[in-house]
Design a protein around this motif. Sequence first.
Motif, short mmCIF file in Angstrom:
data_model
loop_
_atom_site.label_atom_id
_atom_site.label_comp_id
_atom_site.label_asym_id
_atom_site.label_seq_id
_atom_site.Cartn_x
_atom_site.Cartn_y
_atom_site.Cartn_z
N ALA A 12 17.65 8.37 11.83
CA ALA A 12 16.74 8.40 10.67
C ALA A 12 15.30 8.15 11.11
N GLY A 13 15.12 7.23 12.05
CA GLY A 13 13.77 6.93 12.55
C GLY A 13 13.15 8.12 13.26
N THR B 90 12.35 10.79 10.70
CA THR B 90 11.20 10.40 9.91
C THR B 90 9.91 10.65 10.70
N VAL C 138 8.82 13.89 8.83
CA VAL C 138 7.99 13.36 7.75
C VAL C 138 6.57 13.07 8.24
N GLN C 139 6.45 12.47 9.42
CA GLN C 139 5.14 12.06 9.90
C GLN C 139 4.39 13.15 10.68
N LYS D 145 10.31 14.34 2.22
CA LYS D 145 10.12 12.99 2.77
C LYS D 145 11.35 12.12 2.52
N TYR E 210 14.53 13.68 4.64
CA TYR E 210 14.52 13.49 6.09
C TYR E 210 14.20 12.07 6.52
N SER E 211 14.37 11.13 5.62
CA SER E 211 14.24 9.72 5.99
C SER E 211 15.39 8.93 5.36
N THR E 212 15.25 8.58 4.11
CA THR E 212 16.26 7.75 3.43
C THR E 212 17.62 8.42 3.36
N GLN F 59 18.84 10.76 5.22
CA GLN F 59 19.43 10.85 6.56
C GLN F 59 20.05 9.52 6.97
#
Length: 186
Positions: free
Chosen positions: A125-126, A129, A133-134, A153, A156-158, A160
């Motif tokens: 996930a990191g 992200t 996302v970044q 966002k 592809y973060s929470t 995932q």
Amino acid sequence: MKLKTKQITVTAVMIALSIVVIQFIKAPLMIAGQSVAISGALINLILIIDTLYCGLVSGVILSVIIPVFSFILTQSPLISAVPVILPCIMIGNIVFVLFAWFVRNKKIELNLLPLSLVVGSIAKAGIMTLLIVQWAIPQFGASLAPKMVTMAKVTYSTTQLVAALFGSFLAIIIWPIVRVAVKGIK
């Protein structure tokens, strides 16, 4: 590394299972506007079981092939608009299977597996992200609608993280059973 016939066969079966999950679970949930965390958890389960049974090479192969099949079958508008997301997903999957593989064939595998998979879920996930996302969306997603950016966002973060943790939970339950069954076959 050379794959044995049994590993190639199991990898092919896992690819087929992934296609079934994508076609009959992920695609209908996307059309219905529902969360894809369920299909993601099943895909993560497949990645883990394949890596533990067949090894790292097979896990990496699945990590690369499954996102391609997912895109082909679901025609994600987000990935169509920002194609660089696809290799970022592959990298996240590879990081995840590395953590599953790390404890494979260790004498204390079943003791370390939960910790390894939780850390792997967080790492996946990191990475996703950071990469998606970044980096990818701000760099290449200027033409995206604000609603799509917000959805991406979260996806592809929470989402995932939740999908990887749930897939890990399922693997922690299922792997000991598969492991005993496989030993009985040999």
